[in-house]
Design a protein around this motif. Structure first.
Motif, PDB file in Angstrom:
ATOM      1  N   SER A   1       6.244  12.026   6.700  1.00 33.38           N
ATOM      2  CA  SER A   1       5.527  10.963   7.067  1.00 33.38           C
ATOM      3  C   SER A   1       4.998  11.604   8.075  1.00 33.38           C
ATOM      4  N   GLU A   2       4.321  10.664   8.662  1.00 32.34           N
ATOM      5  CA  GLU A   2       3.984  10.576  10.419  1.00 32.34           C
ATOM      6  C   GLU A   2       4.934  10.003  10.784  1.00 32.34           C
ATOM      7  N   ALA A   3       4.933   9.718  10.639  1.00 33.73           N
ATOM      8  CA  ALA A   3       6.587   8.524  11.550  1.00 33.73           C
ATOM      9  C   ALA A   3       7.728   9.473  11.551  1.00 33.73           C
ATOM     10  N   ALA A   4       7.948  10.141  10.886  1.00 30.71           N
ATOM     11  CA  ALA A   4       9.568  11.208  10.283  1.00 30.71           C
ATOM     12  C   ALA A   4       8.851  12.427  11.489  1.00 30.71           C
ATOM     13  N   GLU A   5       7.697  13.048  11.597  1.00 30.72           N
ATOM     14  CA  GLU A   5       6.855  14.083  12.017  1.00 30.72           C
ATOM     15  C   GLU A   5       7.156  13.875  13.351  1.00 30.72           C
ATOM     16  N   LYS A   6       7.100  12.732  13.935  1.00 30.70           N
ATOM     17  CA  LYS A   6       7.697  12.303  15.587  1.00 30.70           C
ATOM     18  C   LYS A   6       8.722  12.265  15.752  1.00 30.70           C
ATOM     19  N   VAL A   7       9.660  12.406  14.466  1.00 30.49           N
ATOM     20  CA  VAL A   7      10.973  11.590  15.223  1.00 30.49           C
ATOM     21  C   VAL A   7      11.911  13.026  15.350  1.00 30.49           C
TER      22      VAL A   7
ATOM     23  N   GLN B   1      13.359  21.210  11.565  1.00 35.78           N
ATOM     24  CA  GLN B   1      12.678  20.211  10.972  1.00 35.78           C
ATOM     25  C   GLN B   1      13.387  21.113   9.627  1.00 35.78           C
ATOM     26  N   LEU B   2      13.536  20.481   7.897  1.00 37.26           N
ATOM     27  CA  LEU B   2      13.785  20.982   7.075  1.00 37.26           C
ATOM     28  C   LEU B   2      12.476  20.302   5.897  1.00 37.26           C
ATOM     29  N   PHE B   3      11.868  21.882   5.511  1.00 36.61           N
ATOM     30  CA  PHE B   3      10.643  21.539   4.094  1.00 36.61           C
ATOM     31  C   PHE B   3      11.552  21.597   3.057  1.00 36.61           C
ATOM     32  N   TRP B   4      10.849  21.019   2.112  1.00 33.01           N
ATOM     33  CA  TRP B   4      11.356  22.013   0.779  1.00 33.01           C
ATOM     34  C   TRP B   4       9.869  23.041   0.173  1.00 33.01           C
ATOM     35  N   GLY B   5      10.062  23.548  -0.513  1.00 25.36           N
ATOM     36  CA  GLY B   5       8.764  24.367  -1.461  1.00 25.36           C
ATOM     37  C   GLY B   5       7.488  23.456  -1.898  1.00 25.36           C
ATOM     38  N   GLU B   6       7.337  24.046  -0.407  1.00 23.89           N
ATOM     39  CA  GLU B   6       6.144  23.865  -0.585  1.00 23.89           C
ATOM     40  C   GLU B   6       4.780  25.199  -0.302  1.00 23.89           C
ATOM     41  N   PRO B   7       3.862  25.091  -0.612  1.00 23.52           N
ATOM     42  CA  PRO B   7       2.918  26.608  -0.670  1.00 23.52           C
ATOM     43  C   PRO B   7       3.135  26.929   1.016  1.00 23.52           C
ATOM     44  N   LEU B   8       3.011  28.782   1.005  1.00 23.27           N
ATOM     45  CA  LEU B   8       3.204  28.855   1.746  1.00 23.27           C
ATOM     46  C   LEU B   8       1.852  28.464   3.677  1.00 23.27           C
ATOM     47  N   ALA B   9       0.844  28.675   2.923  1.00 24.91           N
ATOM     48  CA  ALA B   9      -0.746  27.671   3.381  1.00 24.91           C
ATOM     49  C   ALA B   9       0.190  26.655   3.930  1.00 24.91           C
ATOM     50  N   ASP B  10       0.190  25.574   3.277  1.00 24.20           N
ATOM     51  CA  ASP B  10       0.592  24.537   3.061  1.00 24.20           C
ATOM     52  C   ASP B  10       2.380  24.013   4.718  1.00 24.20           C
ATOM     53  N   THR B  11       3.038  25.195   4.605  1.00 20.85           N
ATOM     54  CA  THR B  11       3.829  24.897   5.572  1.00 20.85           C
ATOM     55  C   THR B  11       3.454  25.473   6.587  1.00 20.85           C
ATOM     56  N   ALA B  12       2.260  26.050   7.183  1.00 19.62           N
ATOM     57  CA  ALA B  12       2.053  26.709   7.855  1.00 19.62           C
ATOM     58  C   ALA B  12       1.672  25.912   8.371  1.00 19.62           C
ATOM     59  N   GLU B  13       0.522  25.110   8.079  1.00 23.59           N
ATOM     60  CA  GLU B  13       0.030  24.218   8.062  1.00 23.59           C
ATOM     61  C   GLU B  13       0.816  22.649   9.035  1.00 23.59           C
ATOM     62  N   ARG B  14       1.726  22.001   8.293  1.00 28.58           N
ATOM     63  CA  ARG B  14       3.014  21.705   9.021  1.00 28.58           C
ATOM     64  C   ARG B  14       3.775  22.079  10.460  1.00 28.58           C
ATOM     65  N   ILE B  15       4.077  23.546  10.264  1.00 26.34           N
ATOM     66  CA  ILE B  15       4.458  24.403  11.524  1.00 26.34           C
ATOM     67  C   ILE B  15       4.026  24.353  12.749  1.00 26.34           C
TER      68      ILE B  15
END
Length: 352
Positions: free
Chosen positions: A183-189, A197-211
């Motif tokens: 969530s937005e609140a979690a990402e700010k923390v 920061q731990l991610f679950w198994g999302e596709p590479l493009a989604d993971t790159a976007e979050r990083i």
């Protein structure tokens, strides 16, 4: 350059058969769990995540017992603000870190739980993450400073010094603080307070976007700590051949579809979990081998999507995540003990 960290998962569950694990007598006995921890040491793993939740064996107690029966095993101990107060936790973790020679890792969890059962109040998401931010800030101060006084909205300490101190070794000042949440609140923390920061198994493009978003947030919010690192928590189904892996994956999902596994309603409510469940609409297999079908039939959390294939297939996928900036990997599959050995012997040598 951060060295790669390969962790597994140890299922401290009240009920046997977690995610299709072998149902054995004494599934959560000290002998069974410490056998898994020792197998992790023997087969090349750094340690294991030990999950938290009310109605399960207490995570910190399990981690302490396993650390006492091993020599290099690093427990990644999942804990919740609210279940713990920051000074209590900082002291307990520093003590275990001292006793183990610096083997403690910490996973801060802020998702939903049966909070009322242990006397906590739910609060809305904004309240929950504001409290988590204070918790992490105070714990880090207690591990790195003396005579800490902190006045917060949720927690306060006065003239507080933790003894014994955490183990300082090279750039390590204290146990790493892992953190999840989409969530937005979690990402700010995460951007300001977490180490990993731990991610679950999302596709590479989604993971790159979050990083990219988390790195940008770190700059915008004025992060005061070393750069945020990134980890992947995912199920890895590895077999001798690609064909055997997919046959076994499909057979497992058929069993799930028959009603063998039920979904945790708390998981279902989380933003990160909903992101994973929505992947199924984009296809049954994403990227090369990210299998989304488990999420349609009750797979939750790290069991929602699986990386499936031969050791070479799965190693190739994990290296693609590494190329995005992932340096911490928390893998698992069931039955847990045989897979510790199989993946330790077949997969890890391809990644190191």
């Amino acid at each position: 350059m951060t060295s790669l960290q390969f962790l597994w998962y140890i299922p401290n569950q009240a009920q046997p058969g977690h995610r299709g694990d072998d149902v054995v007598t004494g599934h959560n006995s000290l002998e069974t769990l410490s056998g898994q921890a020792r197998a992790l040491e023997e087969h090349g793993w750094s340690g294991a995540l030990i999950g938290a939740g009310w109605g399960r064996p207490d995570t910190f107690t399990v981690a302490t017992a396993l650390a006492a029966r091993t020599t290099t095993f690093q427990p990644l101990i999942a804990i919740r603000p609210g279940y713990w107060r920051p000074a209590n936790f900082a002291s307990a973790a520093a003590t275990l870190d001292h006793l183990t020679g610096g083997r403690v890792l910490v996973n801060i969890v802020s998702g939903k739980d049966d909070l009322a059962a242990y006397g906590d109040s739910e609060g809305d998401q904004a309240h929950r993450y504001a409290r988590t931010k204070e918790f992490m800030r105070i714990v880090r101060k207690l591990w790195t400073e003396e005579n800490v006084t902190y006045r917060g909205e949720h927690f306060s300490v006065t003239g507080s010094t933790v003894a014994p101190r955490t183990v300082v070794r090279g750039e390590r000042r204290h146990p790493r603080l892992y953190f999840g949440g989409a969530s937005e609140a979690a990402e700010k923390v995460a951007a300001t307070e977490a180490d990993v920061q731990l991610f679950w198994g999302e596709p590479l493009a989604d993971t790159a976007e979050r990083i990219e978003r988390l790195r940008r947030l770190s700059d915008e919010l004025g992060r005061e700590h070393p750069p945020l690192e990134f980890g992947l928590r995912v199920t890895t189904l590895v077999r001798d051949t690609t064909e055997q892996a997919w046959a076994d994956a499909e057979a497992k999902v058929e069993k799930m579809a028959a009603g063998a596994i039920s979904r945790d309603p708390n998981h279902f409510a989380a933003v990160g979990q909903r992101r994973l469940l929505d992947l199924a609409a984009r296809g049954e297999v994403l990227d090369d081998n990210l299998y989304t079908a488990p999420g349609r039939f009750g797979g939750g959390g790290a069991g929602t999507t699986w990386l499936v294939g031969s050791a070479e297939d799965v190693a190739k996928s994990l290296r693609a995540y590494q190329a995005l900036g992932i340096t911490h990997f928390v893998l698992s599959d069931t039955p847990y003990l045989p897979e510790i050995r199989r993946q330790g012997d077949q997969l890890l040598p391809l990644l190191r």
